[in-house]
Design a protein around this motif. Structure first.
Motif, PDB file in Angstrom:
ATOM      1  N   ARG A 142      23.149  32.387  37.076  1.00 54.87           N
ATOM      2  CA  ARG A 142      22.578  32.238  38.417  1.00 54.87           C
ATOM      3  C   ARG A 142      22.343  33.593  39.057  1.00 54.87           C
ATOM      4  NH1 ARG A 142      26.960  28.760  39.049  1.00 54.87           N
ATOM      5  NH2 ARG A 142      27.843  30.367  40.376  1.00 54.87           N
ATOM      6  N   ALA A 143      21.369  33.610  39.928  1.00 56.62           N
ATOM      7  CA  ALA A 143      21.055  34.862  40.620  1.00 56.62           C
ATOM      8  C   ALA A 143      22.108  35.196  41.666  1.00 56.62           C
ATOM      9  CB  ALA A 143      19.673  34.766  41.276  1.00 56.62           C
ATOM     10  N   SER A 144      22.750  34.190  42.217  1.00 58.28           N
ATOM     11  CA  SER A 144      23.750  34.426  43.260  1.00 58.28           C
ATOM     12  C   SER A 144      24.968  33.547  43.017  1.00 58.28           C
ATOM     13  CB  SER A 144      23.170  34.117  44.646  1.00 58.28           C
ATOM     14  OG  SER A 144      22.745  32.764  44.724  1.00 58.28           O
ATOM     15  N   ALA A 145      26.080  33.967  43.573  1.00 61.88           N
ATOM     16  CA  ALA A 145      27.323  33.216  43.395  1.00 61.88           C
ATOM     17  C   ALA A 145      27.292  31.931  44.204  1.00 61.88           C
ATOM     18  CB  ALA A 145      28.508  34.079  43.834  1.00 61.88           C
ATOM     19  N   SER A 146      28.011  30.916  43.717  1.00 59.21           N
ATOM     20  CA  SER A 146      28.096  29.656  44.446  1.00 59.21           C
ATOM     21  C   SER A 146      29.044  29.822  45.631  1.00 59.21           C
ATOM     22  CB  SER A 146      28.618  28.557  43.514  1.00 59.21           C
ATOM     23  OG  SER A 146      29.964  28.807  43.157  1.00 59.21           O
ATOM     24  N   ILE A 147      29.031  28.830  46.500  1.00 64.99           N
ATOM     25  CA  ILE A 147      29.917  28.881  47.665  1.00 64.99           C
ATOM     26  C   ILE A 147      31.374  28.919  47.214  1.00 64.99           C
ATOM     27  CG2 ILE A 147      30.706  27.599  49.687  1.00 64.99           C
ATOM     28  CD1 ILE A 147      27.893  26.545  50.026  1.00 64.99           C
ATOM     29  N   ARG A 148      31.707  28.133  46.179  1.00 68.35           N
ATOM     30  CA  ARG A 148      33.089  28.121  45.702  1.00 68.35           C
ATOM     31  C   ARG A 148      33.502  29.485  45.147  1.00 68.35           C
ATOM     32  NH1 ARG A 148      33.641  25.403  41.489  1.00 68.35           N
ATOM     33  NH2 ARG A 148      31.720  24.254  41.224  1.00 68.35           N
ATOM     34  N   GLU A 149      32.592  30.134  44.420  1.00 69.09           N
ATOM     35  CA  GLU A 149      32.908  31.465  43.893  1.00 69.09           C
ATOM     36  C   GLU A 149      33.075  32.481  45.021  1.00 69.09           C
ATOM     37  OE1 GLU A 149      30.696  31.380  39.538  1.00 69.09           O
ATOM     38  OE2 GLU A 149      29.530  31.850  41.328  1.00 69.09           O
ATOM     39  N   THR A 150      32.231  32.364  46.045  1.00 66.23           N
ATOM     40  CA  THR A 150      32.338  33.279  47.185  1.00 66.23           C
ATOM     41  C   THR A 150      33.674  33.102  47.900  1.00 66.23           C
ATOM     42  OG1 THR A 150      29.933  33.240  47.493  1.00 66.23           O
ATOM     43  CG2 THR A 150      31.275  33.985  49.349  1.00 66.23           C
ATOM     44  N   ILE A 151      34.066  31.829  48.131  1.00 68.86           N
ATOM     45  CA  ILE A 151      35.355  31.558  48.787  1.00 68.86           C
ATOM     46  C   ILE A 151      36.507  32.012  47.896  1.00 68.86           C
ATOM     47  CG2 ILE A 151      36.878  29.737  49.648  1.00 68.86           C
ATOM     48  CD1 ILE A 151      34.378  28.176  50.439  1.00 68.86           C
ATOM     49  N   GLY A 152      36.379  31.749  46.591  1.00 72.03           N
ATOM     50  CA  GLY A 152      37.436  32.145  45.667  1.00 72.03           C
ATOM     51  C   GLY A 152      37.654  33.642  45.647  1.00 72.03           C
ATOM     52  N   ASP A 153      36.562  34.416  45.628  1.00 65.17           N
ATOM     53  CA  ASP A 153      36.689  35.879  45.655  1.00 65.17           C
ATOM     54  C   ASP A 153      37.263  36.348  46.992  1.00 65.17           C
ATOM     55  OD1 ASP A 153      35.649  35.986  43.121  1.00 65.17           O
ATOM     56  OD2 ASP A 153      33.605  36.420  43.763  1.00 65.17           O
ATOM     57  N   ALA A 154      36.806  35.743  48.079  1.00 61.72           N
ATOM     58  CA  ALA A 154      37.281  36.157  49.410  1.00 61.72           C
ATOM     59  C   ALA A 154      38.770  35.878  49.586  1.00 61.72           C
ATOM     60  CB  ALA A 154      36.480  35.437  50.491  1.00 61.72           C
ATOM     61  N   SER A 155      39.272  34.815  48.940  1.00 65.00           N
ATOM     62  CA  SER A 155      40.680  34.442  49.117  1.00 65.00           C
ATOM     63  C   SER A 155      41.640  35.432  48.479  1.00 65.00           C
ATOM     64  CB  SER A 155      40.925  33.041  48.533  1.00 65.00           C
ATOM     65  OG  SER A 155      40.763  33.049  47.118  1.00 65.00           O
ATOM     66  N   MET A 156      41.135  36.343  47.650  1.00 68.65           N
ATOM     67  CA  MET A 156      42.008  37.319  46.997  1.00 68.65           C
ATOM     68  C   MET A 156      41.972  38.679  47.688  1.00 68.65           C
ATOM     69  SD  MET A 156      41.479  36.436  42.937  1.00 68.65           S
ATOM     70  CE  MET A 156      39.685  36.410  42.974  1.00 68.65           C
ATOM     71  N   ARG A 157      41.097  38.836  48.674  1.00 73.12           N
ATOM     72  CA  ARG A 157      41.040  40.089  49.427  1.00 73.12           C
ATOM     73  C   ARG A 157      41.880  39.959  50.695  1.00 73.12           C
ATOM     74  NH1 ARG A 157      35.415  39.536  48.131  1.00 73.12           N
ATOM     75  NH2 ARG A 157      35.004  38.851  50.267  1.00 73.12           N
ATOM     76  N   PRO A 158      42.466  41.080  51.164  1.00 77.16           N
ATOM     77  CA  PRO A 158      43.300  41.001  52.376  1.00 77.16           C
ATOM     78  C   PRO A 158      42.586  40.328  53.541  1.00 77.16           C
ATOM     79  CG  PRO A 158      43.563  43.136  51.327  1.00 77.16           C
ATOM     80  CD  PRO A 158      42.466  42.433  50.572  1.00 77.16           C
ATOM     81  N   TRP A 159      41.321  40.634  53.699  1.00 73.00           N
ATOM     82  CA  TRP A 159      40.529  39.926  54.711  1.00 73.00           C
ATOM     83  C   TRP A 159      39.285  39.355  54.051  1.00 73.00           C
ATOM     84  CZ3 TRP A 159      41.195  37.828  59.216  1.00 73.00           C
ATOM     85  CH2 TRP A 159      40.070  37.383  59.925  1.00 73.00           C
TER      86      TRP A 159
END
Length: 578
Positions: free
Chosen positions: A201-218
């Motif tokens: 895919r050209a862009s990440a899915s919503i689940r992938e975006t949330i999953g990546d964000a959940s591992m960053r401090p903010w």
């Protein structure tokens, strides 16, 4: 393993693959209800064993502990390697379609063993979501063995897998690799490139975006707070709702009166009748306590835990908290057994086997024994404190959390060894499936009823006998200096201290009927929080870490419970609130 196969005159099939790849789901599809647990000889590692018939051939199936490689970096991986050396009749190697390169590396190591092998690529739906396609024939040519695809959660591919297993066991298919491919990351990368097509895919899915964000401090910390609040709401809200509107009306309105009526008709008034249905009657309290006070919170906690497990959020929480846990010598993966401890200390201690060092294992096991109340004990705390004072309940939970961190810091300093950096595979963030959650809930609720309820009934029966024969008063008088003068609790509060050895929640539940003040309830709860682990937990501690640490845990928890409880009681006296 070969001896086991010959002895039972059955074919032996090993199911092997990385953790969280869906092996257990495939195992359940293959074995049905013919399942049991076993302990690998000479170790403390359990594995699941089942039986089934494939193409007319009876076979024993073993679901090996999840392993990323055959390098054997922990106890679970060592057992998987030992099972392969036992020369099974067939190895079913389960690969993760969404993390194919690392799975192929494991498959190459397995193929070096020169055993009959079938490869099943599971979670194909996740690969397709990424806009990629798997060429199963190309992967089969590269590996030299049959390759099947599956989505085990939906049952896709299971019929083909059963048929292929039957062909191998009947001699119609010989899936032994014709050549030897070097087990290296370079080969794994090359094979993946040859078998997987598509630009993605050209862009990440919503689940992938949330999953990546959940591992960053903010905004990961904010997400963690929201998730934990949701878990707390499920456990407390659903648990209290089930208790108040479903279980209490049913048991107190129908079941308990029916039991009392039947006993009154069959047993003459006297000692025996009082033991059955008296003040501590084990046919009344022994049923009411585990089912109406504890089970609703057990059910609601495991519902929340199943959602967290199936969503893939727990490893992300481990990544987020790796820095905090590092302050006390632990790493991110330790968060999973610690959270399991709030369900039950036994699986929490067992799950430490996947941690990379003995020091980490000891720390988590001892921390869970000292500071983490199991869900049955937490349910008892809620039943005891919530109606009297929400602040009191929050105070006890705060003490649990604070002593968990403090205990970890102390253990990090006194136990030998060093912190091992975090190594954790992050699964895809998924939407939990209702039917899988329902299955897990059914299994865990059964385990609670079978494993936890009988000891509670036995403990209540002991209390009833002690109360009706007068021994409760004698025990209270003997322990009076400790119980009444140091803890400032009534003499009869000595009995729960004896019962707590059977089950941790029994240190709390008898206090419900003692008409205590709020501060006395807090004192009793604090003693119960730190008090000795139950018999089952002591047995697991002994099995996992040896007699020295089991006895040490017993001594430390007992001493700490009375010291903390007494200090709070004495502070209450000084402040004039006792």
């Amino acid at each position: 393993m070969a001896e086991l196969s010959r002895r039972e005159q059955e074919s032996l099939i090993l199911l092997i693959g990385p953790p969280n790849v869906g092996k257990s789901v495939i195992f359940n599809h293959l074995s049905g209800l013919h399942v049991g647990m076993a302990n690998y000889p000479g170790t403390t590692v359990d594995y699941t064993k089942g039986s089934a018939v494939f193409g007319g051939v009876k076979a024993t199936i073993i679901d090996t502990p999840g392993t990323y490689t055959l390098d054997a970096t922990n106890d679970a991986e060592e057992v998987a390697v030992a099972m392969l050396k036992g020369k099974p009749d067939l190895v079913v190697c389960v690969l993760d379609a969404s993390n194919l390169e690392s799975s192929i590396y494991l498959a190459l190591q397995i193929l070096e063993c020169r055993l009959p092998t079938i490869v099943t690529v599971n979670r194909m739906d996740l690969l397709e979501e990424k806009g990629l396609l798997l060429d199963g024939e190309a992967l089969s040519r590269e590996l030299g063995v049959p390759v099947l695809t599956a989505v085990a959660l939906d049952g896709d591919g299971m019929y083909g897998l059963r048929a292929a297993i039957g062909d191998v066991l009947n001699g119609d298919l010989t899936p032994v690799p014709s050549g030897i491919v070097e087990a290296s990351w370079e080969c794994a990368e090359r094979i993946r490139a040859a078998a997987v097509h598509g630009s993605g895919r050209a862009s990440a899915s919503i689940r992938e975006t949330i999953g990546d964000a959940s591992m960053r401090p903010w905004p990961g910390i904010l997400i963690a707070i929201v998730v934990m609040l949701a878990v707390f709401s499920i456990v407390l809200g659903l648990g209290m709702g089930l208790r108040r509107f479903v279980l209490l009306p049913v048991f107190q309105g129908y079941i308990i009166p029916l039991i009392v009526s039947e006993v009154d008709g069959l047993v003459a008034p006297g000692l025996f009748r009082n033991i059955l249905v008296g003040e501590y009657g084990f046919l009344t309290k022994g049923i009411e306590w585990p089912f109406t006070l504890i089970m609703p919170y057990v059910f609601s906690f495991y519902l929340a835990l199943c959602i967290l497990e199936d969503s893939g959020y727990l490893p992300r929480l481990g990544v987020l908290l790796d820095g905090l846990l590092g302050k006390i010598g632990l790493s991110g993966p330790s968060i999973i057994p610690l959270l399991l401890g709030y369900g039950c200390g036994i699986p929490a201690i067992i799950s430490t086997r996947t941690l990379p060092s003995r020091k980490n294992r000891l720390m988590v096991g001892l921390m869970a024994s000292l500071s983490i109340p199991c869900i049955a004990q937490t349910g008892a705390f809620i039943s005891l404190l919530a109606a009297q004072s929400a602040f009191a309940l929050a105070f006890v939970m705060f003490l649990s959390f604070a002593s968990l961190l403090l205990g970890g810091a102390v253990l990090n300093r006194i136990l030998p060894g060093r912190r091992v950096p975090m190594v954790m595979e992050i699964p895809d963030l998924l939407v939990p499936r209702a039917h899988m959650i329902a299955k897990k809930m059914w299994i865990r609720t059964q385990h609670y009823i079978v494993d936890a309820v009988p000891p509670v009934i036995v403990g209540v029966a002991v209390a009833a006998t002690l109360f009706e024969t007068g021994w409760m008063a004698r025990i209270g008088a003997f322990m009076s200096p400790l119980v009444t003068e140091w803890l400032h609790l009534p003499q009869e509060a000595a009995v729960p201290l004896l019962l707590g050895v059977f089950r941790r929640e029994l240190t709390v539940l008898p206090l419900l009927d003692m008409n205590l003040s709020v501060l006395q309830l807090v004192v009793g709860s604090v003693v119960a929080l730190y008090y000795v682990p139950c018999i089952a937990m002591m047995a697991i501690l002994y099995r996992e870490f040896g007699g020295y640490y089991a006895i040490l845990t017993l001594a430390v928890t007992t001493a700490f419970a009375f010291i903390m409880g007494g200090l709070i009681a004495q502070a209450g006296i000084l402040l004039g609130v006792m």
